[in-house]
Design a protein around this motif. Structure first.
Motif, PDB file in Angstrom:
ATOM      1  N   ASP A 226       5.342 -15.689  -7.381  1.00 16.37           N
ATOM      2  CA  ASP A 226       5.896 -14.493  -8.159  1.00 16.37           C
ATOM      3  C   ASP A 226       5.004 -13.280  -8.120  1.00 16.37           C
ATOM      4  OD1 ASP A 226       8.273 -15.905  -8.689  1.00 16.37           O
ATOM      5  OD2 ASP A 226       7.586 -16.714 -10.831  1.00 16.37           O
ATOM      6  N   LEU A 227       3.669 -13.370  -8.538  1.00 16.02           N
ATOM      7  CA  LEU A 227       2.759 -12.358  -8.508  1.00 16.02           C
ATOM      8  C   LEU A 227       2.715 -11.895  -7.099  1.00 16.02           C
ATOM      9  CD1 LEU A 227       0.798 -10.740 -10.160  1.00 16.02           C
ATOM     10  CD2 LEU A 227      -1.022 -12.476  -9.687  1.00 16.02           C
ATOM     11  N   GLN A 228       2.540 -12.542  -5.992  1.00 19.31           N
ATOM     12  CA  GLN A 228       2.650 -12.111  -4.770  1.00 19.31           C
ATOM     13  C   GLN A 228       3.847 -11.437  -4.404  1.00 19.31           C
ATOM     14  OE1 GLN A 228       2.919 -15.013  -1.280  1.00 19.31           O
ATOM     15  NE2 GLN A 228       1.242 -13.964  -0.574  1.00 19.31           N
ATOM     16  N   ASP A 229       4.904 -11.921  -4.821  1.00 18.07           N
ATOM     17  CA  ASP A 229       6.414 -10.965  -4.618  1.00 18.07           C
ATOM     18  C   ASP A 229       6.221  -9.744  -5.219  1.00 18.07           C
ATOM     19  OD1 ASP A 229       7.222 -13.053  -3.027  1.00 18.07           O
ATOM     20  OD2 ASP A 229       8.665 -14.000  -4.488  1.00 18.07           O
ATOM     21  N   PHE A 230       5.810  -9.868  -6.207  1.00 17.28           N
ATOM     22  CA  PHE A 230       5.809  -8.494  -7.128  1.00 17.28           C
ATOM     23  C   PHE A 230       4.781  -7.318  -6.347  1.00 17.28           C
ATOM     24  CE2 PHE A 230       3.920  -5.846 -10.626  1.00 17.28           C
ATOM     25  CZ  PHE A 230       5.126  -5.024 -11.054  1.00 17.28           C
ATOM     26  N   SER A 231       3.548  -7.932  -6.003  1.00 16.48           N
ATOM     27  CA  SER A 231       2.529  -6.933  -5.405  1.00 16.48           C
ATOM     28  C   SER A 231       3.022  -6.676  -3.954  1.00 16.48           C
ATOM     29  CB  SER A 231       1.315  -7.595  -5.141  1.00 16.48           C
ATOM     30  OG  SER A 231       0.558  -6.924  -4.585  1.00 16.48           O
ATOM     31  N   LEU A 232       3.761  -7.445  -3.227  1.00 18.48           N
ATOM     32  CA  LEU A 232       4.593  -7.220  -2.061  1.00 18.48           C
ATOM     33  C   LEU A 232       5.508  -5.906  -2.045  1.00 18.48           C
ATOM     34  CD1 LEU A 232       4.553 -10.643  -0.110  1.00 18.48           C
ATOM     35  CD2 LEU A 232       3.274  -8.317   0.305  1.00 18.48           C
ATOM     36  N   ALA A 233       6.413  -6.094  -3.272  1.00 16.21           N
ATOM     37  CA  ALA A 233       7.472  -5.154  -3.639  1.00 16.21           C
ATOM     38  C   ALA A 233       6.774  -3.813  -3.763  1.00 16.21           C
ATOM     39  CB  ALA A 233       8.040  -5.388  -4.990  1.00 16.21           C
ATOM     40  N   ASN A 234       5.889  -3.756  -4.578  1.00 14.74           N
ATOM     41  CA  ASN A 234       4.805  -2.563  -4.590  1.00 14.74           C
ATOM     42  C   ASN A 234       4.288  -2.012  -3.238  1.00 14.74           C
ATOM     43  OD1 ASN A 234       5.166  -1.834  -7.483  1.00 14.74           O
ATOM     44  ND2 ASN A 234       3.567  -3.246  -7.841  1.00 14.74           N
ATOM     45  N   SER A 235       3.896  -2.763  -2.528  1.00 19.51           N
ATOM     46  CA  SER A 235       3.535  -2.525  -1.096  1.00 19.51           C
ATOM     47  C   SER A 235       4.312  -1.856  -0.403  1.00 19.51           C
ATOM     48  CB  SER A 235       3.274  -3.719  -0.417  1.00 19.51           C
ATOM     49  OG  SER A 235       1.767  -4.301  -0.918  1.00 19.51           O
ATOM     50  N   ARG A 236       5.894  -2.249  -0.575  1.00 14.45           N
ATOM     51  CA  ARG A 236       7.082  -1.512   0.429  1.00 14.45           C
ATOM     52  C   ARG A 236       7.150  -0.136  -0.137  1.00 14.45           C
ATOM     53  NH1 ARG A 236      12.243  -5.249   0.737  1.00 14.45           N
ATOM     54  NH2 ARG A 236      11.235  -7.395   0.987  1.00 14.45           N
ATOM     55  N   ALA A 237       6.874   0.176  -1.506  1.00 15.43           N
ATOM     56  CA  ALA A 237       6.847   1.580  -1.911  1.00 15.43           C
ATOM     57  C   ALA A 237       5.859   2.231  -1.257  1.00 15.43           C
ATOM     58  CB  ALA A 237       6.917   1.684  -3.462  1.00 15.43           C
ATOM     59  N   ARG A 238       4.630   1.814  -1.240  1.00 17.80           N
ATOM     60  CA  ARG A 238       3.364   2.413  -0.398  1.00 17.80           C
ATOM     61  C   ARG A 238       3.655   2.655   0.875  1.00 17.80           C
ATOM     62  NH1 ARG A 238       0.642  -1.144  -4.767  1.00 17.80           N
ATOM     63  NH2 ARG A 238       0.503   0.328  -6.669  1.00 17.80           N
ATOM     64  N   LEU A 239       4.105   1.634   1.600  1.00 23.50           N
ATOM     65  CA  LEU A 239       4.346   1.930   2.940  1.00 23.50           C
ATOM     66  C   LEU A 239       5.285   3.127   3.275  1.00 23.50           C
ATOM     67  CD1 LEU A 239       5.104  -1.642   4.355  1.00 23.50           C
ATOM     68  CD2 LEU A 239       3.015   0.023   4.836  1.00 23.50           C
ATOM     69  N   ARG A 240       6.373   3.283   2.159  1.00 24.92           N
ATOM     70  CA  ARG A 240       7.365   4.597   2.234  1.00 24.92           C
ATOM     71  C   ARG A 240       6.552   5.734   1.937  1.00 24.92           C
ATOM     72  NH1 ARG A 240      11.499   0.772  -0.706  1.00 24.92           N
ATOM     73  NH2 ARG A 240      12.522  -0.057   1.169  1.00 24.92           N
ATOM     74  N   MET A 241       5.889   5.719   0.888  1.00 27.37           N
ATOM     75  CA  MET A 241       4.974   6.810   0.401  1.00 27.37           C
ATOM     76  C   MET A 241       4.012   7.280   1.812  1.00 27.37           C
ATOM     77  SD  MET A 241       1.709   7.929  -0.151  1.00 27.37           S
ATOM     78  CE  MET A 241       0.666   6.538  -0.780  1.00 27.37           C
ATOM     79  N   THR A 242       3.471   6.632   2.377  1.00 28.24           N
ATOM     80  CA  THR A 242       2.570   6.840   3.538  1.00 28.24           C
ATOM     81  C   THR A 242       3.470   7.396   4.628  1.00 28.24           C
ATOM     82  OG1 THR A 242       1.275   4.944   3.013  1.00 28.24           O
ATOM     83  CG2 THR A 242       1.146   5.943   5.399  1.00 28.24           C
ATOM     84  N   THR A 243       4.781   7.281   4.858  1.00 23.70           N
ATOM     85  CA  THR A 243       5.523   7.359   5.980  1.00 23.70           C
ATOM     86  C   THR A 243       5.993   8.991   5.594  1.00 23.70           C
ATOM     87  OG1 THR A 243       6.253   5.350   6.504  1.00 23.70           O
ATOM     88  CG2 THR A 243       7.541   6.944   7.406  1.00 23.70           C
TER      89      THR A 243
END
Length: 260
Positions: A106-123
């Motif tokens: 659950d913690l990994q999924d939550f952290s990966l969800a935030n990683s999605r947002a950060r990939l979008r910000m980078t783009t």
């Protein structure tokens, strides 16, 4: 709220800030939600170049469909609007595959969800850099300063925030006057970070109307209903836990006597 005057005020503010920044236009990620739809329409209304970017990462089909319909409508209404789609699904999968497994899924999924947002910000900043554009933020007042419902250095990583002094209900009011498509106005708010249909209310445990009430509540807790007490508890917990997002980055100020 004086909706049209508010729209005019925001667009004038955006144009002034763009001029001061000496940049040429705006770039914004369009998700299919109300906040990005309103913000992108405000960007378009300035008359300045506006690049709308779809950034799906294993996105729910309904979100992708709404985003595309909104962008098509904007491009038909405004000559200054252009768009591009960058599918980050493979990029995300490669990133995920490179990480070590952890026991707490659950913690990994939550952290990966935030990683999605950060990939979008980078783009978004990639395109902002090559076009000399500003990244327009989509956060509203409840999310940005109430419960902190956004990703630090993800959707929180922006150059300007046109909606950050507006409650979610006020964003919906503006959407009507801006002629945002009905599918978006009627859709349940979602951050789209988990690749499924879960809504913001599913994640937070309270609706935006309830959170707005809690944000402005200044009465006697003994006189409110059990549900209102529950909502207030949810709001206060999130508001406290997410202060690290809302406050400026702390700076360790070194005493002058240590520098001599």
């Amino acid at each position: 709220m004086k909706t049209q005057k508010t729209i005019d005020y925001i667009t004038d503010w955006m144009k002034d800030y763009l001029k001061e920044s000496q940049q040429k236009g705006f770039v914004i990620g369009v998700s299919g939600g109300i906040d990005s739809a309103v913000t992108s329409t405000l960007c378009a209304t300035t008359g300045k170049p506006t690049l709308c970017i779809e950034l799906p990462i294993h996105q729910h089909k309904s979100q992708v469909s709404r985003a595309r319909k909104h962008i098509d409508q904007l491009e038909s209404r405004f000559a200054n609007v252009s768009s591009i789609k960058v599918d980050l699904s493979n990029t995300f999968d490669t990133f995920k595959a490179s990480l070590p497994e952890i026991e707490d899924k659950d913690l990994q999924d939550f952290s990966l969800a935030n990683s999605r947002a950060r990939l979008r910000m980078t783009t978004l900043y990639y395109f902002a850099g090559i076009h000399s554009y500003l990244v327009a933020g989509t956060g509203n007042k409840v999310e940005d300063f109430g419960v902190g419902f956004y990703t630090k250095y993800g959707d929180g990583g922006v150059d300007l925030s046109p909606l950050a002094d507006l409650m979610k209900s006020e964003v919906f009011e503006i959407a009507k006057d801006l002629s945002v498509i009905s599918e978006i106005q009627e859709a349940e708010p979602t951050d789209g970070l988990f690749g499924d249909s879960r809504t913001d209310e599913d994640q937070i445990g309270a609706s935006y109307d309830e959170l707005e009430w809690a944000m402005e509540f200044d009465g006697d807790e003994a006189e409110i209903t059990d549900r209102q007490q529950e909502v207030l508890k949810i709001y206060n917990k999130l508001h406290s836990a997410n202060q690290h997002k809302m406050q400026p980055i702390p700076v360790c100020e070194i005493p002058e006597e240590l520098k001599d």
